[in-house]
Scaffold this motif. Structure first.
Motif, mmCIF file in Angstrom:
data_model
loop_
_atom_site.group_PDB
_atom_site.id
_atom_site.type_symbol
_atom_site.label_atom_id
_atom_site.label_comp_id
_atom_site.label_asym_id
_atom_site.label_seq_id
_atom_site.Cartn_x
_atom_site.Cartn_y
_atom_site.Cartn_z
ATOM 1 N N LYS A 184 0.834 -1.208 0.000
ATOM 2 C CA LYS A 184 0.000 0.000 0.000
ATOM 3 C C LYS A 184 0.864 1.251 0.000
ATOM 4 C CE LYS A 184 -3.558 -2.740 0.675
ATOM 5 N NZ LYS A 184 -4.530 -3.020 -0.410
ATOM 6 N N ARG A 204 -4.639 -1.123 -6.683
ATOM 7 C CA ARG A 204 -3.958 0.156 -6.549
ATOM 8 C C ARG A 204 -4.453 1.143 -7.605
ATOM 9 N NH1 ARG A 204 0.431 1.525 -4.085
ATOM 10 N NH2 ARG A 204 0.834 -0.656 -3.559
ATOM 11 N N SER A 242 6.096 -1.863 -4.989
ATOM 12 C CA SER A 242 5.006 -2.727 -5.446
ATOM 13 C C SER A 242 5.234 -3.187 -6.889
ATOM 14 C CB SER A 242 3.661 -2.009 -5.319
ATOM 15 O OG SER A 242 3.489 -1.041 -6.337
#
Length: 281
Positions: free
Chosen positions: A233, A277, A243
């Motif tokens: 996150k 996301r 990520s």
């Protein structure tokens, strides 16, 4: 600096496989030193673990591992004596570590905040990176080792120069440029993985425009947008970069050994959880 350190770095930079051989245990009255290392390639030997018949046998084992393309470490215990041409007894344990060649050729389009956070992470992986942008001032003063800086007034033209099976990351400062890069990458359709930074809304807009240009749904589906692991996150550039790097690592681990991965791999989304996301740019 020991010869094996330089040799190992050179082989990694060239993407040439090799085996690192290390004495990890030495018992008995032999002159060898625990911790001694040598690097074995298909045609050369760098440094030494003490010479003699033991080194000859270690060289044979390492070359056999290279020929069989083995990727897991291997321990071998040698009882020193007449069988190894030694005048005294003892035990030597050797660790054989295959050093894999480059696992991914990565093209990063865009030297903005996320690009500057991402490229150093990729440079630390067994990858070769081409970092492409039209703006010279966006690149940092120092480019990481293993990264080729490409300053191009026409970044879309660079797509044609990419190796088959490349990993493509598009994160430029311009939505229209993102679209043209996406169209060029999907037109080739021989990549292993393609990620586009942006939100789900951006994906929907791009899908609509690509279909208007005649792109097949199955080809468009290979585009990862939003890209990156949903479990990581955050909105900071380094968090987004981590990520994305995590998804690339998952991809090349899944595709390791598939030399024609770009032509045969289906959407990597099959291997990963859905990305939630939203990278709005």
């Amino acid at each position: 600096m020991h010869e094996w350190i330089t040799a190992l770095a050179d082989h990694q930079a060239r993407g040439e496989p090799c085996v690192l051989v290390t004495i990890i245990e030495e018992r008995g009255s032999t002159p060898r030193n625990a911790g001694s290392k040598m690097v074995v390639s298909a045609s050369q030997l760098f440094d030494t673990i003490g010479g003699g018949h033991l080194e000859f046998k270690a060289l044979h084992i390492a070359r056999q591992m290279l020929a069989e393309q083995r990727s897991t470490p291997h321990l071998e215990r040698f009882s020193l004596g007449a069988s190894l041409g030694q005048c005294c007894g003892g035990v030597t344990v050797l660790l054989f570590e295959p050093m894999a060649p480059v696992q991914a050729q990565i093209a990063v389009f865009g030297a903005g905040h996320v690009g500057r956070a991402l490229v150093p992470l990729l440079a630390a992986l067994p990858c070769r990176v081409r970092w492409i942008d039209s703006r010279p001032d966006e690149f940092p003063p120092s480019i990481p080792h293993g990264v080729t800086q490409v300053l191009s007034e026409e970044p879309v033209d660079e797509v044609a120069e990419l190796p088959v099976g490349s990993y493509c990351i598009v994160m430029t400062h311009n939505h229209q440029l993102d679209l043209e890069l996406t169209a060029a990458i999907l037109a080739r359709n021989d990549f292993t993985w393609f990620g586009l930074i942006g939100s789900k809304t951006k994906r929907v807009k791009f899908e609509h425009r690509l279909r208007e240009r005649g792109y097949d749904d199955a080809v468009v589906a290979r585009m990862r947008c939003p890209m990156g692991l949903a479990q990581v996150k955050g909105k900071l550039p380094i968090e987004i970069a981590v990520s994305i790097a995590g998804e690339i690592i998952a991809t090349y681990n899944a595709c390791f050994g598939q030399h024609d991965a770009g032509a045969n791999a289906g959407p990597i989304a099959q291997l990963l959880p859905p990305s939630r996301r939203s990278h709005a740019i």
